[in-house]
Each structure stands twice: as C-alpha cells, then as structure tokens.
Design a protein around this motif. Structure first.
Motif, PDB file in Angstrom:
ATOM      1  N   PHE A 217     -25.109 -49.236  -2.680  1.00 45.76           N
ATOM      2  CA  PHE A 217     -25.000 -47.907  -2.074  1.00 45.76           C
ATOM      3  C   PHE A 217     -25.795 -47.860  -0.767  1.00 45.76           C
ATOM      4  CE2 PHE A 217     -27.139 -43.881  -1.283  1.00 45.76           C
ATOM      5  CZ  PHE A 217     -26.100 -42.962  -1.272  1.00 45.76           C
ATOM      6  N   HIS A 218     -27.026 -48.349  -0.806  1.00 46.16           N
ATOM      7  CA  HIS A 218     -27.870 -48.296   0.393  1.00 46.16           C
ATOM      8  C   HIS A 218     -27.366 -49.248   1.478  1.00 46.16           C
ATOM      9  CE1 HIS A 218     -30.521 -45.601  -1.668  1.00 46.16           C
ATOM     10  NE2 HIS A 218     -30.701 -46.470  -2.654  1.00 46.16           N
ATOM     11  N   HIS A 219     -26.855 -50.420   1.077  1.00 51.49           N
ATOM     12  CA  HIS A 219     -26.224 -51.297   2.064  1.00 51.49           C
ATOM     13  C   HIS A 219     -25.135 -50.529   2.817  1.00 51.49           C
ATOM     14  CE1 HIS A 219     -27.278 -55.126  -0.453  1.00 51.49           C
ATOM     15  NE2 HIS A 219     -28.261 -54.790   0.359  1.00 51.49           N
ATOM     16  N   SER A 220     -24.339 -49.802   2.059  1.00 48.11           N
ATOM     17  CA  SER A 220     -23.199 -49.096   2.642  1.00 48.11           C
ATOM     18  C   SER A 220     -23.646 -47.998   3.599  1.00 48.11           C
ATOM     19  CB  SER A 220     -22.335 -48.484   1.538  1.00 48.11           C
ATOM     20  OG  SER A 220     -21.873 -49.467   0.651  1.00 48.11           O
ATOM     21  N   PHE A 221     -24.553 -47.148   3.128  1.00 46.13           N
ATOM     22  CA  PHE A 221     -24.973 -46.016   3.958  1.00 46.13           C
ATOM     23  C   PHE A 221     -25.653 -46.500   5.233  1.00 46.13           C
ATOM     24  CE2 PHE A 221     -27.231 -42.389   5.494  1.00 46.13           C
ATOM     25  CZ  PHE A 221     -26.398 -41.317   5.183  1.00 46.13           C
ATOM     26  N   GLU A 222     -26.512 -47.490   5.107  1.00 38.21           N
ATOM     27  CA  GLU A 222     -27.212 -47.984   6.297  1.00 38.21           C
ATOM     28  C   GLU A 222     -26.247 -48.654   7.281  1.00 38.21           C
ATOM     29  OE1 GLU A 222     -31.219 -49.855   5.664  1.00 38.21           O
ATOM     30  OE2 GLU A 222     -30.718 -49.463   3.566  1.00 38.21           O
ATOM     31  N   ALA A 223     -25.363 -49.480   6.766  1.00 38.18           N
ATOM     32  CA  ALA A 223     -24.438 -50.177   7.661  1.00 38.18           C
ATOM     33  C   ALA A 223     -23.549 -49.204   8.430  1.00 38.18           C
ATOM     34  CB  ALA A 223     -23.569 -51.150   6.865  1.00 38.18           C
ATOM     35  N   ALA A 224     -23.232 -48.065   7.812  1.00 37.86           N
ATOM     36  CA  ALA A 224     -22.370 -47.072   8.459  1.00 37.86           C
ATOM     37  C   ALA A 224     -23.119 -46.218   9.471  1.00 37.86           C
ATOM     38  CB  ALA A 224     -21.725 -46.172   7.412  1.00 37.86           C
ATOM     39  N   THR A 225     -24.456 -46.293   9.464  1.00 33.62           N
ATOM     40  CA  THR A 225     -25.230 -45.418  10.349  1.00 33.62           C
ATOM     41  C   THR A 225     -26.170 -46.197  11.278  1.00 33.62           C
ATOM     42  OG1 THR A 225     -26.832 -45.081   8.541  1.00 33.62           O
ATOM     43  CG2 THR A 225     -25.133 -43.401   8.833  1.00 33.62           C
ATOM     44  N   THR A 226     -25.917 -47.482  11.452  1.00 33.83           N
ATOM     45  CA  THR A 226     -26.699 -48.244  12.419  1.00 33.83           C
ATOM     46  C   THR A 226     -26.137 -48.017  13.824  1.00 33.83           C
ATOM     47  OG1 THR A 226     -25.274 -50.197  12.254  1.00 33.83           O
ATOM     48  CG2 THR A 226     -27.179 -50.106  10.786  1.00 33.83           C
ATOM     49  N   LYS A 227     -26.907 -48.438  14.810  1.00 30.69           N
ATOM     50  CA  LYS A 227     -26.418 -48.400  16.189  1.00 30.69           C
ATOM     51  C   LYS A 227     -25.289 -49.397  16.400  1.00 30.69           C
ATOM     52  CE  LYS A 227     -30.766 -46.996  18.408  1.00 30.69           C
ATOM     53  NZ  LYS A 227     -31.862 -47.442  19.312  1.00 30.69           N
ATOM     54  N   THR A 228     -25.201 -50.385  15.514  1.00 34.96           N
ATOM     55  CA  THR A 228     -24.194 -51.428  15.657  1.00 34.96           C
ATOM     56  C   THR A 228     -23.009 -51.231  14.713  1.00 34.96           C
ATOM     57  OG1 THR A 228     -25.638 -52.738  14.207  1.00 34.96           O
ATOM     58  CG2 THR A 228     -25.717 -53.223  16.553  1.00 34.96           C
ATOM     59  N   ARG A 229     -22.858 -50.036  14.172  1.00 32.21           N
ATOM     60  CA  ARG A 229     -21.734 -49.750  13.285  1.00 32.21           C
ATOM     61  C   ARG A 229     -20.425 -49.892  14.057  1.00 32.21           C
ATOM     62  NH1 ARG A 229     -20.210 -44.057  13.499  1.00 32.21           N
ATOM     63  NH2 ARG A 229     -21.143 -43.174  15.381  1.00 32.21           N
ATOM     64  N   ASN A 230     -19.352 -50.099  13.358  1.00 33.38           N
ATOM     65  CA  ASN A 230     -18.036 -50.261  13.974  1.00 33.38           C
ATOM     66  C   ASN A 230     -16.979 -49.774  12.990  1.00 33.38           C
ATOM     67  OD1 ASN A 230     -17.221 -52.704  12.277  1.00 33.38           O
ATOM     68  ND2 ASN A 230     -19.125 -53.426  13.219  1.00 33.38           N
ATOM     69  N   PRO A 231     -15.736 -49.638  13.410  1.00 37.19           N
ATOM     70  CA  PRO A 231     -14.714 -49.088  12.493  1.00 37.19           C
ATOM     71  C   PRO A 231     -14.559 -49.876  11.204  1.00 37.19           C
ATOM     72  CG  PRO A 231     -13.896 -49.094  14.747  1.00 37.19           C
ATOM     73  CD  PRO A 231     -15.197 -49.842  14.774  1.00 37.19           C
ATOM     74  N   TYR A 232     -14.629 -51.191  11.313  1.00 37.20           N
ATOM     75  CA  TYR A 232     -14.465 -52.056  10.143  1.00 37.20           C
ATOM     76  C   TYR A 232     -15.574 -51.798   9.128  1.00 37.20           C
ATOM     77  CZ  TYR A 232     -13.823 -56.625   7.725  1.00 37.20           C
ATOM     78  OH  TYR A 232     -13.610 -57.627   6.831  1.00 37.20           O
ATOM     79  N   SER A 233     -16.843 -51.889   9.568  1.00 35.83           N
ATOM     80  CA  SER A 233     -17.957 -51.715   8.646  1.00 35.83           C
ATOM     81  C   SER A 233     -17.997 -50.297   8.088  1.00 35.83           C
ATOM     82  CB  SER A 233     -19.281 -52.049   9.339  1.00 35.83           C
ATOM     83  OG  SER A 233     -19.554 -51.143  10.390  1.00 35.83           O
ATOM     84  N   THR A 234     -17.653 -49.316   8.909  1.00 37.20           N
ATOM     85  CA  THR A 234     -17.732 -47.925   8.462  1.00 37.20           C
ATOM     86  C   THR A 234     -16.723 -47.621   7.359  1.00 37.20           C
ATOM     87  OG1 THR A 234     -18.538 -47.246  10.627  1.00 37.20           O
ATOM     88  CG2 THR A 234     -17.667 -45.516   9.218  1.00 37.20           C
ATOM     89  N   LEU A 235     -15.504 -48.080   7.525  1.00 32.82           N
ATOM     90  CA  LEU A 235     -14.492 -47.845   6.487  1.00 32.82           C
ATOM     91  C   LEU A 235     -14.843 -48.563   5.181  1.00 32.82           C
ATOM     92  CD1 LEU A 235     -11.088 -47.922   8.405  1.00 32.82           C
ATOM     93  CD2 LEU A 235     -12.156 -45.981   7.261  1.00 32.82           C
TER      94      LEU A 235
END
Length: 411
Positions: A217-235
């Motif tokens: 869960f935390h991997h997901s939330f953090e990856a979606a809200t980093t400065k380096t997030r992107n469409p692939y990681s966010t979805l």
C-alpha cells in the motif's frame, strides 16, 4: 468514466518533459497458483547457461511452512545443480549478515542465489550477489559509498509474501551499525527469474499478512505522489491500492482465502513495478531509522504508524490525486487541501479497523527517541535520494512533526 476523466486530468498536471523508462529490465516472472512448479523450467534454463551451483537463501520457518523443498530439490537435482541451504536470514538484514552470505557463497563457488521468502531474503541475497562481483568490497562499502550496482551474480526469487516488491525491483536495503538503513540500486540487482505463487502465502500469520500487504500500500501511494511519478506508475498504484483495500480485510479474517491472497500478491507485484520506476519518498525515508534502531519493528507496521502524519503533510500538495488514491477507503474525500487532517484521521481509523492500530509508542518508541530518529533520518545516506523525489522539502521541522504526531493515535 468518472475515474478515467480524473486520471486524464491528473496526467495533464504531470511534467511532460520528465523522461522515465517505460519498459525497464526486470525478471521473467511466473505468476499464479501453482507457479512454483516453474522452478523446473528455471533450473533447466540456469543449467543451459553453465550455472551448476546454487545457494538457497531462506529461514527455517519459511522453508518448512511453505514446503517448497518438494519442488526445488528435485528440480535442481534433475538438472545437475548442486546446492546448499543458507537459512540464517533475519528481518532487517545487517551488513554482517550480507557479508556472511557472500563469504559462504565464495567458498561454495556459488553461481546463483535462489531466495525463498520476502524482502529480507532478497535484500540479503542481492547484496551478497553484488559483493561477489565486487571483490575486496564489503556490504558497508556498497551501501555507504553508494556504489551503483551494474553487475551481480544471478538471483532467482521465490516470493512467499504479498508486500515487498523486491522480487521485481532493482533495490536492496541493509542495516548499518549506526541506526541507518541505506539502499543500493542498479540493473545488476534485478532477479533473473521470479515466482509469484499465491499459494505460498497461505501460511503467513495474520500480523505478517497485514504488514506485508500494507508495505505494498505504501509503495503504491508514495510512487504515485513522487516528483518522478508518471502515467504508468500512477495507474499501477491506483489499481494496487484499490485491490489492497478490498482484499486485505478478507485475507486478515480468512487466511485460507486463495482469491484474497492472489489479488494481494498481484497488487504487491504491480506496486513493486510502480516504485521501481517512480521511486519512493517520506514514509519509507522515515521508517528506515525506526526499524534500524528497533529491528523487531515489522517494516509494514512501522510505515503504517507514521503514514497518517505523512499524509497530513503531502495531502496539501496533491489533494485531488490523494483523494482519488484513497477513494476506496475514504470515499467522501473531495480532494481539497483543507481536508488533510480529516484524511489523516480517517486513514488512521481504517488501519485500526483492519488490525493495525500501532503508533510509535506501541512499537517501543518514546518521546525521548524522537531526537535520535530525527537525526538519523536527516543524516542517513538514503535521505538525499528520497528527498529528491519527495513532494515536500525534507527538513528537520517536517521530520520532527511526523515523528511526534505519530507517537500516539490522533483519531
């Protein structure tokens, strides 16, 4: 349609000039109930490449409870691969334990590590695998001189949890002697094969079921809200969080529910891919000093103890995105900065409702520990890397606020 519209609106706010790797190297991954049987094909592939000596990296509890020996031993023997078992993996592996495995592997002339377990098993094996390609170096050298790992001997990861993502990523973490848990990274740390068999998670105790899935869960939330997030990681992150919200309460109460285990393992896998390409930030940065100072702290539980306070800080930066990510848990969020404290309280309530009410005081920390936690978090070799992707500036004031606010429940 509404979710698609929200996704498109979020994507328009991304930095379109931020270059990311859409198809990074990662292991050939066999996923599904019964996937453990693919160890035969993997063994055949290894032998065809001249790999004939393996070390199985595990611990006695995992090795016995999962009963994987009935698949691994015949597969290796049929393909003429000699093997030995290293079963001393501990939670939060230390530099010393990684060096020990590397020394044993050199003496055995090991050509591949086969991990049976979760994140600690992969971290230990990946570090040792890198050391075998860096003669004269110690684990301390790798982690504290921040060496990019381009080469390591092969690692095959047989995953027995639904939380770490390490079976699919290019990272490893180990504990120093000074209260730090720095990371190493690089293409050499990707396993060459991974097996994701949900049936291997059926014996996870409830506490580990919760801890590992919440790590995802935390991997997901953090990856979606980093400065380096992107469409692939966010979805990927959005999907993973929705699956965890639905299936974690089921798995916690029905440990033999194979559908719950399947979808939690899938969520963990795509969460691992998500943070592999978009990185992590505050929650992991601040948990590592906790489990380094108190190795008995389960990683996922430690993350969960501080996440509500982290959310308080980051929600104001990404209110709409955060509300969307948490919509399956807190459906009445409107996505406005002023509801950060409401989101903080509600997510803490949800964690408690599924069986994780723990705050820092429950994990053995007191007000007197805050100064050391702050100092170790700020001075850790890992912090500058995470700070570069954090949506907020990582200052002593922010770090102290999160630790102090996480000592006790706020709801």
């Amino acid at each position: 349609m509404e979710n698609l519209k929200e996704d498109l609106e979020d994507f328009l706010k991304m930095n379109l000039e931020s270059i990311f790797t859409l198809t990074p190297a990662r292991p050939v991954t066999y996923f599904g109930v019964g996937a453990i049987r693919m160890i035969s094909e993997i063994s055949k592939n290894l032998k065809s490449k001249g790999i004939d000596r393996a070390i199985i990296v595990t611990d006695p509890i995992v090795w016995q409870s999962t009963k994987v020996e009935q698949y691994i031993k015949p597969a290796l023997e049929e393909n003429g691969i000699e093997f030995t078992i290293y079963d001393k993996v501990r939670p939060n592996p230390t530099y010393a334990s990684c060096d020990e495995l590397a020394n044993i592997a050199r003496e055995f002339n090991a050509k591949v590590f086969i991990t049976v377990g979760g994140g600690s098993h992969n971290d230990t094996a990946k570090t040792a695998a890198a050391l075998l390609k860096n003669p004269g170096k110690t684990a301390k050298d790798l982690y504290e001189k921040i060496i990019l790992i381009n080469e390591a001997i092969p690692v095959v990861s047989i995953n027995t949890t639904h939380g770490t993502g390490s079976e699919l990523d290019k990272y490893a973490v180990a504990q120093s002697d000074g209260g730090y848990k720095p990371a190493i990274a690089g293409p050499g740390l990707y396993p060459v094969f991974a097996i994701e068999d949900p049936a291997l998670t059926l014996t996870l105790p409830k506490r580990q079921t919760l801890s590992t899935a919440l790590d995802a869960f935390h991997h997901s939330f953090e990856a979606a809200t980093t400065k380096t997030r992107n469409p692939y990681s966010t979805l990927l992150s959005k999907t993973a969080i929705r699956l965890i919200a639905k299936w974690l309460p089921v798995a916690a109460n029905e440990p033999n529910n194979i559908a719950a285990r399947y979808w939690l393992m899938y969520a963990s896998a795509i969460a691992g891919i998500s943070f592999d390409i978009a990185s992590l930030h505050l929650t992991h940065t601040l948990e590592h000093p906790m489990s380094a100072l108190n190795p008995k702290t389960p990683h996922g539980i430690g993350l969960t103890a501080i996440f509500p306070a982290v959310l308080n800080v980051t929600y104001k930066i990404f209110p709409e995105l955060s509300a969307d990510l948490l919509s399956s848990i807190i459906p009445d969020l409107k996505g406005v900065p002023g509801e950060a404290e409401y989101a903080e309280r509600e997510i803490e309530k949800w964690f408690a409702s599924i069986g994780v009410p723990d705050k820092l005081t429950d994990l053995g920390f007191t007000d007197k520990d805050v100064d050391r936690l702050v100092e170790n978090a700020i001075t850790s070799p890992m912090t500058p890397l995470m700070a570069a992707t954090s949506p907020v500036e990582v200052t002593k004031e922010v770090v102290r606020f999160i630790y102090e606010r996480s000592l006790r429940p706020i709801h």
